[in-house]
Design a protein around this motif. Structure first.
Motif, mmCIF file in Angstrom:
data_model
loop_
_atom_site.group_PDB
_atom_site.id
_atom_site.type_symbol
_atom_site.label_atom_id
_atom_site.label_comp_id
_atom_site.label_asym_id
_atom_site.label_seq_id
_atom_site.Cartn_x
_atom_site.Cartn_y
_atom_site.Cartn_z
ATOM 1 N N PHE A 91 20.767 76.521 82.122
ATOM 2 C CA PHE A 91 19.371 76.961 82.182
ATOM 3 C C PHE A 91 19.356 78.351 82.811
ATOM 4 C CE2 PHE A 91 17.102 72.872 81.427
ATOM 5 C CZ PHE A 91 18.212 72.047 81.369
ATOM 6 N N VAL A 92 18.914 79.345 82.077
ATOM 7 C CA VAL A 92 18.819 80.701 82.630
ATOM 8 C C VAL A 92 17.345 81.031 82.840
ATOM 9 C CG1 VAL A 92 19.170 83.167 82.162
ATOM 10 C CG2 VAL A 92 21.025 81.532 81.756
ATOM 11 N N VAL A 93 17.018 81.415 84.074
ATOM 12 C CA VAL A 93 15.641 81.731 84.461
ATOM 13 C C VAL A 93 15.561 83.236 84.690
ATOM 14 C CG1 VAL A 93 13.814 81.246 86.145
ATOM 15 C CG2 VAL A 93 15.516 79.481 85.606
ATOM 16 N N ARG A 94 14.556 83.871 84.084
ATOM 17 C CA ARG A 94 14.466 85.337 84.166
ATOM 18 C C ARG A 94 13.079 85.785 84.619
ATOM 19 N NH1 ARG A 94 18.796 87.506 81.127
ATOM 20 N NH2 ARG A 94 19.705 86.030 79.655
ATOM 21 N N ASN A 95 13.070 86.711 85.576
ATOM 22 C CA ASN A 95 11.823 87.346 86.020
ATOM 23 C C ASN A 95 11.715 88.782 85.518
ATOM 24 O OD1 ASN A 95 10.873 85.147 87.757
ATOM 25 N ND2 ASN A 95 12.720 85.598 88.951
ATOM 26 N N VAL A 97 13.802 91.857 82.972
ATOM 27 C CA VAL A 97 14.768 91.985 81.869
ATOM 28 C C VAL A 97 16.084 92.585 82.376
ATOM 29 C CG1 VAL A 97 15.236 93.116 79.661
ATOM 30 C CG2 VAL A 97 12.933 92.234 80.154
ATOM 31 N N ALA A 98 17.190 91.945 82.001
ATOM 32 C CA ALA A 98 18.531 92.458 82.320
ATOM 33 C C ALA A 98 19.528 91.778 81.385
ATOM 34 C CB ALA A 98 18.899 92.172 83.783
ATOM 35 N N GLY A 99 20.763 92.273 81.398
ATOM 36 C CA GLY A 99 21.873 91.618 80.727
ATOM 37 C C GLY A 99 21.608 91.313 79.261
ATOM 38 N N SER A 100 21.887 90.063 78.858
ATOM 39 C CA SER A 100 21.828 89.722 77.434
ATOM 40 C C SER A 100 20.399 89.772 76.899
ATOM 41 C CB SER A 100 22.442 88.336 77.181
ATOM 42 O OG SER A 100 21.650 87.316 77.740
ATOM 43 N N LEU A 101 19.392 89.571 77.751
ATOM 44 C CA LEU A 101 18.007 89.654 77.249
ATOM 45 C C LEU A 101 17.662 91.101 76.879
ATOM 46 C CD1 LEU A 101 15.344 88.246 76.570
ATOM 47 C CD2 LEU A 101 14.597 88.696 78.924
ATOM 48 N N VAL A 175 16.300 88.826 90.036
ATOM 49 C CA VAL A 175 16.086 89.289 88.659
ATOM 50 C C VAL A 175 16.206 88.118 87.687
ATOM 51 C CG1 VAL A 175 17.013 90.801 86.851
ATOM 52 C CG2 VAL A 175 16.886 91.602 89.229
ATOM 53 N N ASP A 176 17.332 87.413 87.746
ATOM 54 C CA ASP A 176 17.558 86.233 86.891
ATOM 55 C C ASP A 176 18.669 85.387 87.492
ATOM 56 O OD1 ASP A 176 20.035 87.386 86.114
ATOM 57 O OD2 ASP A 176 19.138 88.330 84.356
ATOM 58 N N PHE A 177 18.847 84.180 86.968
ATOM 59 C CA PHE A 177 19.920 83.308 87.470
ATOM 60 C C PHE A 177 20.160 82.170 86.493
ATOM 61 C CE2 PHE A 177 17.025 79.976 89.027
ATOM 62 C CZ PHE A 177 15.850 80.696 89.215
ATOM 63 N N LYS A 178 21.319 81.524 86.677
ATOM 64 C CA LYS A 178 21.727 80.412 85.810
ATOM 65 C C LYS A 178 21.843 79.135 86.642
ATOM 66 C CE LYS A 178 25.833 79.399 85.298
ATOM 67 N NZ LYS A 178 26.802 78.370 85.756
ATOM 68 N N LEU A 179 21.279 78.053 86.125
ATOM 69 C CA LEU A 179 21.347 76.760 86.812
ATOM 70 C C LEU A 179 21.991 75.720 85.904
ATOM 71 C CD1 LEU A 179 17.694 76.573 88.254
ATOM 72 C CD2 LEU A 179 19.753 77.313 89.470
ATOM 73 N N PRO A 197 26.055 85.023 94.138
ATOM 74 C CA PRO A 197 26.040 86.297 93.395
ATOM 75 C C PRO A 197 26.822 86.225 92.077
ATOM 76 C CG PRO A 197 26.545 86.670 95.710
ATOM 77 C CD PRO A 197 26.634 85.187 95.479
ATOM 78 N N ASP A 198 27.607 85.145 91.869
ATOM 79 C CA ASP A 198 28.246 84.930 90.558
ATOM 80 C C ASP A 198 27.216 84.505 89.519
ATOM 81 O OD1 ASP A 198 30.754 85.350 91.640
ATOM 82 O OD2 ASP A 198 31.610 83.463 90.913
ATOM 83 N N THR A 199 26.185 83.809 89.952
ATOM 84 C CA THR A 199 25.266 83.155 89.003
ATOM 85 C C THR A 199 23.842 83.702 89.050
ATOM 86 O OG1 THR A 199 24.740 81.411 90.590
ATOM 87 C CG2 THR A 199 26.589 80.983 89.104
ATOM 88 N N CYS A 200 23.616 84.688 89.915
ATOM 89 C CA CYS A 200 22.279 85.302 90.034
ATOM 90 C C CYS A 200 22.412 86.814 89.867
ATOM 91 C CB CYS A 200 21.691 85.096 91.431
ATOM 92 S SG CYS A 200 21.532 83.407 91.986
ATOM 93 N N ARG A 201 21.378 87.470 89.343
ATOM 94 C CA ARG A 201 21.280 88.927 89.495
ATOM 95 C C ARG A 201 20.365 89.198 90.680
ATOM 96 N NH1 ARG A 201 21.679 89.207 83.632
ATOM 97 N NH2 ARG A 201 23.697 90.157 83.217
ATOM 98 N N LEU A 202 20.903 89.921 91.655
ATOM 99 C CA LEU A 202 20.209 90.197 92.911
ATOM 100 C C LEU A 202 20.213 91.701 93.127
ATOM 101 C CD1 LEU A 202 22.132 87.432 94.924
ATOM 102 C CD2 LEU A 202 19.803 87.249 94.012
HETATM 103 P P1 TMP Z 1 22.980 87.090 80.856
HETATM 104 O O1 TMP Z 1 21.941 88.158 80.979
HETATM 105 O O2 TMP Z 1 24.375 87.626 80.680
HETATM 106 O O3 TMP Z 1 22.616 86.074 79.800
HETATM 107 O O4 TMP Z 1 23.009 86.309 82.259
HETATM 108 C C1 TMP Z 1 21.849 85.720 82.765
HETATM 109 C C2 TMP Z 1 22.135 85.164 84.158
HETATM 110 O O5 TMP Z 1 23.034 84.074 84.096
HETATM 111 C C3 TMP Z 1 22.745 86.164 85.124
HETATM 112 O O6 TMP Z 1 22.140 85.999 86.396
HETATM 113 C C4 TMP Z 1 24.194 85.775 85.203
HETATM 114 C C5 TMP Z 1 24.177 84.311 84.902
HETATM 115 N N1 TMP Z 1 25.344 83.870 84.140
HETATM 116 C C6 TMP Z 1 26.198 82.913 84.662
HETATM 117 O O7 TMP Z 1 26.010 82.443 85.783
HETATM 118 N N2 TMP Z 1 27.257 82.501 83.907
HETATM 119 C C7 TMP Z 1 27.507 83.005 82.670
HETATM 120 O O8 TMP Z 1 28.478 82.591 82.041
HETATM 121 C C8 TMP Z 1 26.606 83.998 82.146
HETATM 122 C C9 TMP Z 1 26.840 84.591 80.779
HETATM 123 C C10 TMP Z 1 25.541 84.386 82.916
#
Ligand code: TMP
Ligand code: ASP
Length: 240
Positions: A91-95, A97-101, A175-179, A197-202
């Protein structure tokens, strides 16, 4: 707690059995990967930072009524967790825009979303490279029931509200994060994995400086310092 058999070794963590079948140990590693493991490296002290930070944030979320897998700290790099049957969905939550979005919809990084947060679903499949799923794909795959999906989505938004406020008080923009979620032995949906910080953009709220794994992904340098700074702000007093 007795550290039993190694059950799973991932890119950033090792999971061990214990003498209690419903309790596992999750031990965080300094190794880092990006782009489906194509980029490899080490981030000094990352295991400790991600463990201590995740522990503190899981405890904060529990206080706010969000059920998590966290049971307690075991060591500097390890925590005790509920055994969960994990949903094969990220589950990726975004506030913002960054990265793949940013790549997907063409907005520059840093553009605020009109109606935040967006919650996206990704299929946890190394073979497929964790692709984005739309709701028809989720219906077809049936890797998570509609009820569990909607419960985890509501929980994702609650996590966002709690963490946004927490980080804002420490001068950090979430900014965004993955759960990742799963079900415990009693069938309760709980938040699993880690919040780090591995799973969130801060981003630093004053300068927009990146304080997360994007520094590693994008070869920006200062990775260890950024992780240390986030831990200092998370464990220290409010600053903003
Ligand atoms: P993304 O913009 O690359 O899709 O990433 C969205 C968010 O998810 C970002 O905070 C980083 C996190 N993320 C992970 O924790 N594991 C992953 O494998 C990826 C691709 C992103
Ligand atoms: N951890 C993921 C990988 O190694 C991706 C990432 O965080 O960028 O592929």
């Amino acid at each position: 707690m007795i550290r039993g058999e190694k059950l799973y070794e991932g890119k950033a963590k090792v999971v061990y059995a214990t003498d209690d079948p419903d309790v596992y140990l999750q031990d965080f590693k300094d190794s880092a990967t990006a782009f489906d493991g194509k980029k490899k490296g080490t981030i000094g002290d990352k295991g400790r930072v991600n463990n201590i930070m995740s522990a503190q944030l899981f405890a904060l979320l529990e206080e706010a009524g969000v059920k998590t897998h966290f049971l307690g700290l075991e060591s500097d790099t390890a925590m005790r967790i509920h055994r969960l049957d994990m949903f094969q969905v990220e589950f990726v939550v975004r506030n913002i825009v960054a990265g793949s979005l940013s790549k997907r919809i063409g907005y520059p990084e840093g553009t605020p979303l009109k109606n935040p947060p967006i919650v996206e679903y990704y299929y946890k499949s190394d073979d497929l490279g964790d692709p984005l799923l739309c709701s028809a794909h989720l219906d077809e795959l049936q890797v998570v029931s509609p009820e569990d999906l909607s419960e985890a989505t509501v929980m994702s938004k609650s996590v966002n509200s709690v963490l946004q406020e927490f980080f804002a008080a420490r001068g950090i923009t979430l900014v965004d994060f993955k759960l990742e979620f799963g079900k415990d032995a009693a069938g309760v949906v709980r938040l699993g994995d880690e919040i780090s910080p591995d799973t969130c953009r801060l981003w630093d709220s004053a300068t927009n400086e990146k304080l997360d794994k994007d520094r590693f992904r994008r070869d920006m340098g200062g990775v260890e310092d950024a992780y240390a700074e986030v831990l200092r702000r998370v464990t220290g007093p409010e600053s903003a």
